[in-house]
Motif scaffolding. Structure first.
Motif, short mmCIF file in Angstrom:
data_model
loop_
_atom_site.label_atom_id
_atom_site.label_comp_id
_atom_site.label_asym_id
_atom_site.label_seq_id
_atom_site.Cartn_x
_atom_site.Cartn_y
_atom_site.Cartn_z
N ALA A 35 -2.88 1.07 12.05
CA ALA A 35 -2.98 2.29 12.86
C ALA A 35 -1.95 2.29 13.99
O ALA A 35 -2.09 3.01 14.97
N GLY A 36 -0.89 1.48 13.86
CA GLY A 36 0.09 1.33 14.92
C GLY A 36 0.88 2.58 15.24
O GLY A 36 1.49 2.67 16.31
N GLU A 84 6.31 -1.24 16.50
CA GLU A 84 5.66 0.04 16.17
C GLU A 84 6.55 1.23 16.52
O GLU A 84 6.62 2.21 15.79
N MET A 85 7.26 1.12 17.67
CA MET A 85 8.15 2.22 18.07
C MET A 85 9.35 2.30 17.16
O MET A 85 9.81 3.40 16.81
N ALA A 86 9.87 1.17 16.74
CA ALA A 86 11.00 1.16 15.79
C ALA A 86 10.59 1.83 14.49
O ALA A 86 11.35 2.63 13.91
N GLY A 108 -0.52 4.07 19.09
CA GLY A 108 -1.74 3.93 18.33
C GLY A 108 -2.65 2.97 19.06
O GLY A 108 -2.30 2.44 20.12
N PRO A 109 -3.83 2.69 18.53
CA PRO A 109 -4.74 1.73 19.17
C PRO A 109 -4.07 0.36 19.32
O PRO A 109 -3.70 -0.27 18.33
N GLY A 110 -3.87 -0.07 20.54
CA GLY A 110 -3.27 -1.38 20.78
C GLY A 110 -1.78 -1.45 20.52
O GLY A 110 -1.21 -2.54 20.47
#
Length: 547
Positions: free
Chosen positions: A219-220, A462-464, A534-536
């Motif tokens: 869920a990133g 996650e951003m990448a 996302g979460p975390g």
């Protein structure tokens, strides 16, 4: 077919850049011969690349000595290459990725369509719905339909045409809106899906070199892709209703492909008693098929008895049940089964409708309907053969990998401010998407360079991944090399036979431009604001200290 339904009737009135693109594109040869010429061009280019020894170091693979594996261009005329292309010709064709999905779903859709279920259901569904809200509804369903992976292309796009025609709007506008949602909004969704599991698995492999403790979060990108959905929805709505549909002109060619009327339809548009009975029976069939799929995904017996007894002797067939996995990962078999699910659903719903409405008399009618659906796909089969051969030749030449690695290296060495770098990643992914169709293949090539580079700049994996997804989606809809582009063209030609590759490209370019601009702004803004992905999962990232 009504004259209003013909694009050529209004083609001379078109002006501006889109009109030029449409007219130029429609002067191109048939798409089958375009792929044929591309095959010849690729043979020449691959030979030139081989002669000049174009090569790169593979970002992940190593040779026997542990050194980076050097990937060199391969000429089509190399003996091994020629042997493969000639000996494996049947496998290359039958192994073309979308071919099986398309034919399987269209077997079922052929029954439902020819029995009259689609036309009647859509007429009943949209009769009292304001035309204004058709586009956002279609676009939202199309973006959510990405959870069904490839099934969304072969199910939702032709259905959108029927919906628009039943509402008196141009069916090609429905096709473009659905195509923009399914493909242009490929990564936008309100829920994580199998694409998240696929891409983050590749991301995790790229992260290990710098941070072996990092673990994938399925869920990133959840918050990010949900925001994409709400950003893209009004864009697709505006482009469809204000740009694309006015260029197509009014539609008065009927409610089914080819300009005919839906069988057994009352002249004033009301549903007949036989059709109402058919819809009720079809609804029961749909419910039963959905319950069967639920039963295959959830072990109902063990659920009711709290695990005391398992009907399947283990995990449910469509649910992996591994406690180490995220729920979405365990549901990958379910998502992958949706192509078969749609085929079965359409067959049984079509039969239930046809028997009740009187459009199916016996089993021979069912076979004839399936055969008719395959007959309609004849052109696509010819096109798929040449498209499959070109894709295979391009992959075998290694030119896709070479261009991807060189492009990723250029971004890495740019030295530009971080938000601009992420914006360039979006642009680069979008440009690369014009030449390499597979989302996972492109990310597998880019991630080993881009992810560690951004981690060293304190940007999270996650951003990448999110930045890559934006670029990967926006240009899907304007490249004929996208494996479903020819199929969408076939869908459009069923309604407007003169609709050419230039017509489809010019119709989709406004979507692509606005989606790409909005995606870049959203990505850059997300980094500046530091919003959670996302979460975390945050934008910022700090490498763990050694020792």
């Amino acid at each position: 077919m009504s004259e209003h339904a013909r694009p050529d009737a209004g083609a001379e009135r078109q002006s501006g850049i889109l009109g030029m693109i449409e007219r130029a594109g429609n002067r191109l040869p048939d798409p089958v011969f375009i792929f044929f010429y591309l095959i010849i061009a690729m043979a020449v280019i691959s030979t030139i690349a081989w002669f000049f020894n174009w090569s790169v170091e593979h970002p992940t693979a190593r040779d026997a000595a542990g050194d980076p594996l050097v990937v060199s261009a391969v000429s089509v005329f190399h003996p091994d290459s020629l042997r493969h292309l000639l000996v494996d010709m049947p496998r290359i064709f039958t192994g073309f990725h979308p071919l099986g999905y398309v034919l399987v779903v269209m077997l079922g859709a052929g029954v439902a369509e020819r029995a009259g279920l689609f036309g009647t259901a859509m007429r009943a569904a949209v009769r009292d719905v304001p035309r204004l809200f058709l586009t956002p509804a279609v676009a939202l369903v199309a973006m959510m339909g990405n959870l069904a992976a490839d099934a969304a292309y072969v199910v939702l796009i032709p259905l959108a045409a029927v919906i628009y025609a039943a509402a008196g709007r141009h069916p090609v506008a429905g096709i473009t809106a659905a195509f923009a949602g399914v493909s242009g909004g490929f990564s936008a969704n309100l829920l994580p899906g199998q694409l998240d599991a696929l891409l983050f698995g590749i991301t995790e492999a790229a992260v290990v070199a710098l941070d072996p403790t990092w673990t994938m979060n399925i869920a990133g990108n959840w918050f990010f892709i949900a925001a994409m959905t709400f950003v893209y929805l009004p864009i697709i709505w505006f482009v469809t209703d204000r740009i694309v549909e006015p260029r197509l002109g009014p539609w008065s060619g009927g409610t089914v492909a080819g300009g005919g009327e839906t069988p057994e339809t009352d002249p004033e548009g009301e549903t007949t008693p036989a059709q109402k009975k058919g819809l009720a029976h079809a609804g029961v069939a749909v419910l039963l098929v959905c319950l069967v799929w639920l039963f295959l995904t959830v072990d109902v017996v063990s659920l009711v008895t709290l695990g005391a007894f398992s009907l399947y002797g283990g995990n449910a067939p469509l649910y992996l049940g591994d406690p180490a996995n995220e729920v979405t990962e365990n549901l990958v078999p379910f998502f992958s089964s949706l192509v078969a699910g749609f085929m079965i659903l359409f067959v049984f719903a079509g039969i239930a409708y046809g028997r009740a409405a009187g459009t199916i008399k016996d089993h021979r009618d069912i076979v004839d309907m399936m055969a008719g659906a395959m007959k309609d796909m004849g052109y696509y089969l010819v096109l798929a053969f040449f498209a499959a051969y070109f894709v295979e030749l391009f992959n075998q030449s290694q030119l896709g990998l070479i261009s991807a690695v060189n492009g990723a290296d250029a971004i890495r060495d740019s030295g530009l401010p971080l938000p601009i770098v992420l914006g360039l990643i979006v642009v680069f992914a979008g440009l690369l998407n014009l030449f390499v169709g597979s989302a996972s293949a492109k990310w597998a090539l880019m991630a080993p360079v881009l992810v560690p580079m951004l981690m060293l700049l304190n940007v999270s994996p996650e951003m990448a991944t999110a930045a890559y997804r934006v670029g990967d989606s926006a240009t899907n809809i304007i490249t004929p090399l996208m494996v479903y582009f020819p199929l969408v063209l076939v869908f459009a030609r069923r309604w407007v036979p003169e609709f050419g590759i230039g017509s489809l490209t010019s119709a989709m370019i406004p979507y692509s431009i606005w989606l790409l601009i909005a995606g870049i702004i959203m990505t850059v803004g997300w980094v500046y604001l530091g919003l959670p992905l996302g979460p975390g999962a945050e934008v910022a990232f700090t490498l763990p200290q050694a020792g």
